[in-house]
Write a protein that holds these residues in place. Structure first.
Motif, short mmCIF file in Angstrom:
data_model
loop_
_atom_site.label_atom_id
_atom_site.label_comp_id
_atom_site.label_asym_id
_atom_site.label_seq_id
_atom_site.Cartn_x
_atom_site.Cartn_y
_atom_site.Cartn_z
N ILE A 138 -58.89 -64.67 -37.02
CA ILE A 138 -58.50 -65.94 -36.42
C ILE A 138 -58.94 -67.05 -37.36
CG2 ILE A 138 -58.70 -67.44 -34.40
CD1 ILE A 138 -59.53 -64.85 -32.84
N THR A 139 -57.98 -67.88 -37.78
CA THR A 139 -58.29 -68.88 -38.81
C THR A 139 -58.51 -70.29 -38.25
OG1 THR A 139 -55.92 -69.22 -39.22
CG2 THR A 139 -57.08 -67.60 -40.61
N THR A 140 -57.97 -70.60 -37.06
CA THR A 140 -58.16 -71.94 -36.49
C THR A 140 -58.39 -71.83 -34.99
OG1 THR A 140 -55.84 -72.37 -35.93
CG2 THR A 140 -56.55 -72.92 -38.18
N ASP A 141 -58.95 -72.88 -34.43
CA ASP A 141 -59.13 -72.95 -32.98
C ASP A 141 -57.82 -73.27 -32.27
OD1 ASP A 141 -61.87 -72.34 -32.82
OD2 ASP A 141 -62.43 -74.39 -33.34
N GLN A 142 -56.75 -73.51 -33.02
CA GLN A 142 -55.43 -73.72 -32.42
C GLN A 142 -54.66 -72.42 -32.27
OE1 GLN A 142 -56.65 -75.84 -35.01
NE2 GLN A 142 -57.32 -77.08 -33.28
N GLY A 143 -55.23 -71.31 -32.72
CA GLY A 143 -54.60 -70.01 -32.52
C GLY A 143 -53.90 -69.42 -33.73
N ASN A 144 -54.08 -70.00 -34.90
CA ASN A 144 -53.51 -69.40 -36.10
C ASN A 144 -54.34 -68.18 -36.48
OD1 ASN A 144 -51.69 -71.52 -36.19
ND2 ASN A 144 -52.88 -72.67 -37.68
N TYR A 145 -53.67 -67.17 -37.00
CA TYR A 145 -54.38 -65.95 -37.39
C TYR A 145 -53.70 -65.31 -38.59
CZ TYR A 145 -50.65 -63.72 -34.64
OH TYR A 145 -49.43 -63.33 -34.14
N GLU A 146 -54.44 -64.47 -39.29
CA GLU A 146 -53.92 -63.72 -40.43
C GLU A 146 -53.94 -62.25 -40.08
OE1 GLU A 146 -56.45 -64.72 -43.70
OE2 GLU A 146 -55.56 -66.70 -43.95
N VAL A 147 -52.89 -61.56 -40.46
CA VAL A 147 -52.76 -60.13 -40.22
C VAL A 147 -53.13 -59.40 -41.50
CG1 VAL A 147 -51.18 -58.27 -39.57
CG2 VAL A 147 -50.95 -60.53 -38.50
N GLY A 148 -54.13 -58.55 -41.42
CA GLY A 148 -54.53 -57.77 -42.59
C GLY A 148 -53.70 -56.51 -42.74
N ARG A 149 -53.88 -55.85 -43.84
CA ARG A 149 -53.17 -54.59 -44.06
C ARG A 149 -53.75 -53.52 -43.16
NH1 ARG A 149 -49.25 -54.30 -47.62
NH2 ARG A 149 -49.14 -55.93 -49.19
N PRO A 150 -52.89 -52.66 -42.63
CA PRO A 150 -53.35 -51.60 -41.73
C PRO A 150 -54.28 -50.61 -42.43
CG PRO A 150 -50.94 -51.72 -41.78
CD PRO A 150 -51.45 -52.65 -42.82
N ALA A 151 -55.20 -50.08 -41.66
CA ALA A 151 -56.13 -49.09 -42.19
C ALA A 151 -55.92 -47.77 -41.48
CB ALA A 151 -57.55 -49.56 -42.00
#
Length: 102
Positions: free
Chosen positions: A89-102
């Motif tokens: 989660i990158t911001t308190d507004q709800g932005n997020y980054e999806v990492g590569r699957p493991a």
């Protein structure tokens, strides 16, 4: 007379706390992610941005709080194999980054 003025101040203070406490997100409320929207977003990033074919269902937990700097994982399947997908989660507004699957 001072009692009436003091009581009025208390009422105004309680009203301010009440309004601020429930206004988005407020003291008494916490924002959580829309589970279905995150699942759809994760699937889209995996297929479109990472170019991964055969992405099956994505499942994320319900009630994940929106808090910058936090992370969580979703479950997915790729070519029928279960994988964990890290989410930051990158911001308190709800932005997020999806990492590569493991």
């Amino acid at each position: 007379m001072p009692l009436i003025i003091g009581g009025g101040v208390v009422v105004v203070a309680l009203a301010v706390v009440g309004v601020l406490g429930f206004v988005t997100p407020g003291f008494f409320m916490s924002r959580v992610f829309d589970r279905a929207a995150v699942e759809q977003g994760v699937a889209q990033v995996l297929t479109q941005d990472y170019g991964i074919a055969n992405v099956g269902g994505v499942a994320c937990a319900e009630g994940i709080p929106v808090r910058a700097g936090s992370s969580f994982e979703c479950d997915a399947s790729i070519d029928g194999q279960p994988v964990r997908v890290p989410i930051q989660i990158t911001t308190d507004q709800g932005n997020y980054e999806v990492g590569r699957p493991a």
